[in-house]
Design an enzyme around this catalytic site. Structure first.
Site, PDB file in Angstrom:
ATOM      1  N   LYS A 194       0.855  -1.196   0.000  1.00 32.42           N
ATOM      2  CA  LYS A 194       0.000   0.000   0.000  1.00 32.42           C
ATOM      3  C   LYS A 194       0.891   1.247   0.000  1.00 32.42           C
ATOM      4  O   LYS A 194       1.518   1.578   0.997  1.00 32.42           O
ATOM      5  CB  LYS A 194      -0.920   0.046   1.221  1.00 32.42           C
ATOM      6  CG  LYS A 194      -1.997   1.126   1.009  1.00 32.42           C
ATOM      7  CD  LYS A 194      -2.491   1.807   2.261  1.00 32.42           C
ATOM      8  CE  LYS A 194      -1.714   2.971   2.738  1.00 32.42           C
ATOM      9  NZ  LYS A 194      -1.720   4.182   1.904  1.00 32.42           N
ATOM     10  N   GLY A 247       7.174   5.195   8.162  1.00 30.72           N
ATOM     11  CA  GLY A 247       6.353   6.402   8.266  1.00 30.72           C
ATOM     12  C   GLY A 247       6.522   7.031   9.628  1.00 30.72           C
ATOM     13  O   GLY A 247       7.566   6.891  10.275  1.00 30.72           O
ATOM     14  N   SER A 248       5.467   7.714  10.063  1.00 30.31           N
ATOM     15  CA  SER A 248       5.569   8.474  11.311  1.00 30.31           C
ATOM     16  C   SER A 248       5.484   7.543  12.528  1.00 30.31           C
ATOM     17  O   SER A 248       4.863   6.482  12.473  1.00 30.31           O
ATOM     18  CB  SER A 248       4.430   9.497  11.373  1.00 30.31           C
ATOM     19  OG  SER A 248       3.187   8.835  11.322  1.00 30.31           O
ATOM     20  N   THR A 249       6.075   7.982  13.618  1.00 25.63           N
ATOM     21  CA  THR A 249       6.023   7.218  14.861  1.00 25.63           C
ATOM     22  C   THR A 249       4.572   7.087  15.335  1.00 25.63           C
ATOM     23  O   THR A 249       4.167   6.049  15.858  1.00 25.63           O
ATOM     24  CB  THR A 249       6.910   7.899  15.923  1.00 25.63           C
ATOM     25  OG1 THR A 249       8.250   7.912  15.400  1.00 25.63           O
ATOM     26  CG2 THR A 249       6.905   7.166  17.245  1.00 25.63           C
ATOM     27  N   GLU A 250       3.800   8.149  15.092  1.00 20.82           N
ATOM     28  CA  GLU A 250       2.383   8.153  15.498  1.00 20.82           C
ATOM     29  C   GLU A 250       1.616   6.994  14.835  1.00 20.82           C
ATOM     30  O   GLU A 250       0.921   6.228  15.510  1.00 20.82           O
ATOM     31  CB  GLU A 250       1.813   9.499  15.052  1.00 20.82           C
ATOM     32  CG  GLU A 250       0.475   9.848  15.564  1.00 20.82           C
ATOM     33  CD  GLU A 250      -0.010  11.117  14.856  1.00 20.82           C
ATOM     34  OE1 GLU A 250       0.801  11.847  14.254  1.00 20.82           O
ATOM     35  OE2 GLU A 250      -1.232  11.345  14.919  1.00 20.82           O
ATOM     36  N   GLY A 252       3.028   4.450  13.424  1.00 13.08           N
ATOM     37  CA  GLY A 252       3.707   3.223  13.869  1.00 13.08           C
ATOM     38  C   GLY A 252       3.038   2.654  15.115  1.00 13.08           C
ATOM     39  O   GLY A 252       2.832   1.439  15.231  1.00 13.08           O
ATOM     40  N   GLU A 269      10.006   1.260  10.561  1.00  6.34           N
ATOM     41  CA  GLU A 269      11.090   2.217  10.301  1.00  6.34           C
ATOM     42  C   GLU A 269      10.443   3.587  10.437  1.00  6.34           C
ATOM     43  O   GLU A 269       9.670   3.999   9.579  1.00  6.34           O
ATOM     44  CB  GLU A 269      11.654   1.962   8.892  1.00  6.34           C
ATOM     45  CG  GLU A 269      13.077   2.405   8.745  1.00  6.34           C
ATOM     46  CD  GLU A 269      13.146   3.812   8.234  1.00  6.34           C
ATOM     47  OE1 GLU A 269      13.121   4.729   9.092  1.00  6.34           O
ATOM     48  OE2 GLU A 269      13.208   3.993   7.021  1.00  6.34           O
ATOM     49  N   CYS A 303      13.998  10.317   6.622  1.00 12.00           N
ATOM     50  CA  CYS A 303      13.920   9.951   8.043  1.00 12.00           C
ATOM     51  C   CYS A 303      15.265  10.141   8.732  1.00 12.00           C
ATOM     52  O   CYS A 303      15.328  10.437   9.911  1.00 12.00           O
ATOM     53  CB  CYS A 303      13.450   8.513   8.183  1.00 12.00           C
ATOM     54  SG  CYS A 303      14.292   7.387   7.083  1.00 12.00           S
ATOM     55  N   GLU A 400      10.260  15.568  14.846  1.00 11.50           N
ATOM     56  CA  GLU A 400      10.682  15.396  13.453  1.00 11.50           C
ATOM     57  C   GLU A 400       9.916  16.402  12.585  1.00 11.50           C
ATOM     58  O   GLU A 400       8.691  16.355  12.497  1.00 11.50           O
ATOM     59  CB  GLU A 400      10.376  13.970  12.982  1.00 11.50           C
ATOM     60  CG  GLU A 400      10.876  13.725  11.581  1.00 11.50           C
ATOM     61  CD  GLU A 400      10.654  12.296  11.106  1.00 11.50           C
ATOM     62  OE1 GLU A 400       9.527  11.788  11.253  1.00 11.50           O
ATOM     63  OE2 GLU A 400      11.609  11.699  10.584  1.00 11.50           O
TER      64      GLU A 400
END
Ligand code: NDP
Length: 497
Positions: A194, A247-250, A252, A269, A303, A400
């Site tokens: 995706k 992608g973003s930690t959020e 994740g 990652e 990143c 970030e």
């Protein structure tokens, strides 16, 4: 000499491809999404609408997962490792044969300078495929000597983890898609990819080449769509064995929560806030150029971008002046303009986010010590910016930004523990870059820094070098042996003799 007429023709072809009716690629066939819905995709260089992609949803995801499962248990399972390798090589060759088209599509959809797409994104994707193709024949277990009672022949084997859902971001769409697809298929898994909603085009083109080079149906499936629909459905699906996400930690965190129902394997990652440490003995000119490129390449949307500069006070002013001068001279413009050195950010939303961070930094007491000029026009341009007067309490230093914004700070203490502590004062731990001529200091700092990758006096990505994060920068590694092993399960077999 560039052949302008040929380039123009290639661009027209890329635009035509972008504007086509795109379906989902499931079980070896192109199909419309069950909902019939599409979403639009844009050129960040001028904000124009360049096409639309199919908005896959839960029903499409279900179909794709079933196809991937059937393929996993079908002829793909019996295929010899060397045959898988040959298919991956063929895919690499096919991308290489269409390198210019991929570069143009990437630039049209992501905004990055065409020369960067040509020099990095596309060749890197090709190399990652070839590197992983080499692993197919080397994924061995080992024989194990047991000490318990009896006589045993014990050994391990590595089996594919199963059906993989790969959810990727927009900053390097082709490279990210291939970073997941290549090791997954090399390990014998099947995959549902995706792409990010902002940048579906190179993933769609990739699916056409997968079809062309002859992978069995269902081995590779593409479901374009929105994160909260297609992405969330993949994460929740009980037929998916592993999620690999960048992608973003959020997001994740959402993925980890969603994956627990059937205890999916998860590789993440996530973000970074990479420190660039410049020691007093560094080659200053190289450090200036390295620091500038590290934060301004891809408009800072990497990143691992070097977003926090720590320079010894004896070289701090020279560093800041040098990077500010670099920023001031950068030609910011649409990626398709051959003179452009830094493109736009990916979307209007991302531009607002980055500009919002700069404003927040200024409100918190930072000052702009250097700023380039954002191109005028409707593209999503952000000026490359160097902030000083920042400290570790400020959001510009802690969070970030994912834009061309450098926070420069100095240190006076030459004690390596103190320098490492400053660099480690972050929730992230993806990378670090050290500039020094002192070999001993370089090795010592590399050990003290809590990050997945430490580079000294330069750097770059290589498919052979594991890449991933400590702390909130993620789980697991991509690239190298660790990268492909993450798509396998180890099975122990013990036979009483
Ligand atoms: P996201 O983390 O939202 O997007 C990454 C991928 O996850 C996209 O394919 C996205 O789909 C998908 N996704 C979003 N929500 C869900 C969900 N609930 N379940 C499953 N998949 C989901 O990144 P953003 O695009 O929102 O970027 C925001 C910030 O994230 C950036 O400013 C940057 O700081 C960071 N980021 C970090 C990256 C990195 O390489 N570490 C890459 C990209 C962003 P969709 O595109 O539809 O939202």
């Amino acid at each position: 000499m560039p052949d302008i007429a040929k380039d123009q023709l290639a661009l027209e072809e890329a635009r035509k491809f972008a504007g086509r009716e795109h379906g989902l690629f499931i079980d070896g066939a192109w199909m419309a999404p069950r909902s019939g819905s599409t979403f639009e995709t844009f050129n960040p260089g001028d904000g124009s609408r360049i096409g639309h992609a199919a908005a896959g949803g839960e029903a499409d995801v279900d179909l794709a997962v079933r196809a991937a499962r059937a393929a996993l248990e079908g002829p793909w399972a019996d295929m010899k490792p060397s045959e898988r390798a040959r298919l991956l090589w063929r895919l690499a060759d096919a991308i290489e044969a269409h390198a210019d088209e991929f570069a143009l599509l990437e630039t049209l959809n992501n905004g990055k300078p065409l020369r960067d797409a040509r020099m990095f994104d596309v060749p890197h994707a090709v190399e990652v495929l070839r590197y992983n193709a080499g692993w197919t024949t080397k994924l061995n277990g080992e024989s194990v000597n047991l000490s318990g009672p009896g006589t045993w022949h014990a050994y391990t084997v590595r089996e594919p983890v199963g059906v993989v859902a790969a959810i990727v971001p927009w900053n390097a769409p082709l490279a990210m898609a291939v970073a997941k697809t290549a090791p997954a298929l090399a390990a014998g898994c099947t995959i549902i990819l995706k792409p990010a909603e902002q940048t579906p085009l190179t993933a769609i083109r990739l699916a056409h080449l997968v079809e062309q080079v002859g992978f069995p149906k269902g081995v590779f499936n593409l479901v374009t769509g929105l994160g909260e629909a297609a992405g969330a459905a993949l994460v929740a699906h009980a037929g998916v064995d592993k999620v690999t996400f960048t992608g973003s930690t959020e997001v994740g965190r959402l993925i980890v929560k969603g994956a627990t129902a059937n205890m999916k394997r998860v590789t993440l990652e996530l973000g970074g806030k990479t420190p660039v440490i410049v020691m007093p003995d560094a080659d200053i000119n190289r450090a200036i150029e390295g620091a500038a490129r590290s934060i301004f390449t891809n408009a800072g949307q990497i990143c691992n971008a070097g977003s926090r500069l720590f320079a010894h006070e004896s070289v701090f002013d020279a560093l800041v002046e040098g990077v500010a001068d670099f920023a001031g001279k950068l030609r910011v413009g649409p990626g398709l303009d051959p003179n452009t050195q830094m493109g736009p950010v990916v979307s209007a939303e991302q531009r607002e986010r980055v500009l919002g961070y700069i404003e927040a930094g200024l409100r918190d007491g930072a000052k702009i010590s250097g700023q380039g000029t954002a191109a005028s026009g409707p593209g999503y341009f952000v000026p490359p910016t160097v902030l000083t007067g920042t400290n570790s309490q400020m959001s510009v230093v802690r969070e970030e930004i994912f834009g061309p914004v450098l926070c420069a700070m100095s240190f006076s203490d030459r004690d390596l523990d103190a320098i490492a502590a400053q660099a480690n004062d972050t929730d992230y731990g993806l990378g670090a870059i050290v500039w020094t001529q002192n070999l001993s200091a370089a090795h010592k700092l590399a050990r003290k820094i809590k990050a997945g990758t430490v580079r000294v006096n330069g750097g770059g990505l290589d498919p052979a070098l594991p890449f991933g994060g400590f702390k909130q920068s993620g789980w697991g590694r991509e690239n190298g042996r660790e990268g492909i092993e993450a798509y396998t399960e180890v099975k122990s077999i013990a036979i009483a003799l």
